[in-house]
Design an enzyme around this catalytic site. Structure first.
Site, PDB file in Angstrom:
ATOM      1  N   HIS A  82      49.234 106.774 -17.143  1.00 37.53           N
ATOM      2  CA  HIS A  82      50.238 105.744 -16.846  1.00 37.53           C
ATOM      3  C   HIS A  82      49.854 104.932 -17.175  1.00 37.53           C
ATOM      4  O   HIS A  82      50.000 104.060 -16.149  1.00 37.53           O
ATOM      5  CB  HIS A  82      50.322 106.392 -15.080  1.00 37.53           C
ATOM      6  CG  HIS A  82      51.418 107.325 -15.243  1.00 37.53           C
ATOM      7  ND1 HIS A  82      51.999 108.227 -15.956  1.00 37.53           N
ATOM      8  CD2 HIS A  82      51.518 108.197 -14.005  1.00 37.53           C
ATOM      9  CE1 HIS A  82      52.842 108.931 -15.206  1.00 37.53           C
ATOM     10  NE2 HIS A  82      52.403 109.442 -14.155  1.00 37.53           N
ATOM     11  N   HIS A 101      58.422 106.545 -10.862  1.00 35.66           N
ATOM     12  CA  HIS A 101      57.835 107.581 -10.245  1.00 35.66           C
ATOM     13  C   HIS A 101      58.207 107.615  -8.462  1.00 35.66           C
ATOM     14  O   HIS A 101      57.019 108.230  -8.026  1.00 35.66           O
ATOM     15  CB  HIS A 101      56.590 107.649 -10.461  1.00 35.66           C
ATOM     16  CG  HIS A 101      55.200 108.542 -11.182  1.00 35.66           C
ATOM     17  ND1 HIS A 101      55.421 109.318  -9.485  1.00 35.66           N
ATOM     18  CD2 HIS A 101      54.471 108.806 -12.288  1.00 35.66           C
ATOM     19  CE1 HIS A 101      54.143 110.476  -9.966  1.00 35.66           C
ATOM     20  NE2 HIS A 101      54.088 109.911 -11.451  1.00 35.66           N
ATOM     21  N   GLU A 105      60.772 112.578 -13.784  1.00 33.26           N
ATOM     22  CA  GLU A 105      60.414 110.735 -14.006  1.00 33.26           C
ATOM     23  C   GLU A 105      60.708 111.444 -15.885  1.00 33.26           C
ATOM     24  O   GLU A 105      59.974 111.924 -16.520  1.00 33.26           O
ATOM     25  CB  GLU A 105      58.510 111.438 -14.541  1.00 33.26           C
ATOM     26  CG  GLU A 105      58.380 110.734 -13.327  1.00 33.26           C
ATOM     27  CD  GLU A 105      56.042 111.322 -13.350  1.00 33.26           C
ATOM     28  OE1 GLU A 105      56.185 110.338 -14.453  1.00 33.26           O
ATOM     29  OE2 GLU A 105      55.757 112.411 -12.431  1.00 33.26           O
TER      30      GLU A 105
END
Length: 329
Positions: free
Chosen positions: A103, A176, A293
């Site tokens: 991420h 997210h 996501e």
């Protein structure tokens, strides 16, 4: 409408923007581009917040690991070994999910304060920032924005991403949020029913890195082509049947029988990570939310057969995801 939402330890001020239309209220933070709350009615008109979050900034600072509601970048999901090669040059990234990068690294977009301006007559907010060359190891100066817009009747939240670069780089952006359509404090969400328009999934190794070519979901626990209970044990990328598209197309639907609330997902992206939050930390328990996501695939910079995440000077990265809200009896 914006209001103060506390300050970071270094004194940087954080703002909260409220979007409200048609009985739906969405709150977005300039810290991390976080969707703090989405309040929508159930089949009986009772309103509840359906994303996991915190009432104050301190909660997000204490519980950063789960990425609650955050805008993820430069690269959503994992990059194997924390490195990739672009135009013959190897780029080393932080291995914040050993042995991989996750991420965007430990100081990814989710931990930055974004500039904000109102759009669409108060129905939206545009967040923007410049990610400098070398930030978290990624090449190129990236000018990036995310615009959150609430539909006039409150039936949908649209997030549109845009980015340009001055040097070749990779970009993969997502939101997210953890959804619990029974209400953020209603407990485990495994009883939600989910449909995903995906005939394939990317199998992964023990470190959640794709092992090779996508595999058919037929006859496996990854087959959500017909709606069924979500259950647990998922942190996997589904290969959406539609592929990459110019405009957002419907790809998934989540339904909570108790409240009747329905969440529809439409996107331009080719993949969607289903994460059932089995290791969720903080005041929420394992499985209390479901992350959907929308994204390009994990480790794409190292997988030339996957849809490309490369962005070059003169090009524009554009993607959008629309979360639709409704009820079912």
């Amino acid at each position: 409408m914006s209001e103060p939402f506390g300050t970071l330890p270094d004194g940087t001020a954080v703002q909260r923007w409220t979007l409200e239309r048609g009985g739906t209220r969405v709150r977005v933070l300039t810290y991390g581009g976080i969707v703090q709350s989405v309040e929508i009615p159930d089949r009986d008109g009772r309103t509840a917040d359906v994303v996991l979050g915190f009432a104050g900034l301190d909660g997000y600072l204490r519980h950063q690991g789960p990425f609650f509601g955050a805008l993820i970048g430069r690269y959503a999901n994992r990059i194997a070994g924390g490195r990739f090669t672009l135009d013959g040059r190897v780029y080393e990234l932080a291995r914040n999910n050993p042995p991989n990068s996750l991420h965007g690294g430990p100081l990814g977009f989710d931990k930055r304060v974004w500039e904000a301006e109102g759009v669409a007559g108060g129905a939206g907010v545009r967040l923007s920032r410049v990610s400098p060359d070398g930030e978290e190891g990624f090449p190129g100066r990236l000018e990036v924005s995310a615009t959150y817009t609430l539909a006039e009747d409150g039936s949908a939240l649209r997030i549109a991403y845009e980015a340009v670069t001055d040097a070749p780089t990779v970009v993969n952006l997502t939101n997210h949020s953890y959804w619990n359509l029974g209400g953020a404090t209603s407990g485990p969400a495994g009883g939600h029913e989910l449909r995903i328009d995906a005939s394939r999934v990317t199998p992964v190794d023990a470190d959640l890195i794709p092992t090779g070519e996508p595999a058919d979901v037929e006859g496996t626990r990854f087959d959500f082509r017909v709606a069924r209970k979500v259950g647990s044990g998922y942190d996997h990328n589904f290969v959406l049947d539609k592929g990459v598209t110019e405009s957002a197309e419907p790809v998934a639907e989540l339904w909570e029988p108790g409240s009747g609330r329905v969440l529809g997902v439409a996107t331009t992206e080719p993949g969607m990570q289903l994460y059932t939050a089995d290791h969720l930390e903080g005041p929420f328990g394992p499985g209390d939310g479901i992350a959907l996501e929308t994204q390009h695939f994990p480790d794409s910079p190292n997988r030339p057969r996957f849809p490309s995440t490369e962005l070059r000077p003169g090009g524009v990265h554009r993607s959008e995801t629309v979360y639709g809200f409704g009820v079912r009896s």
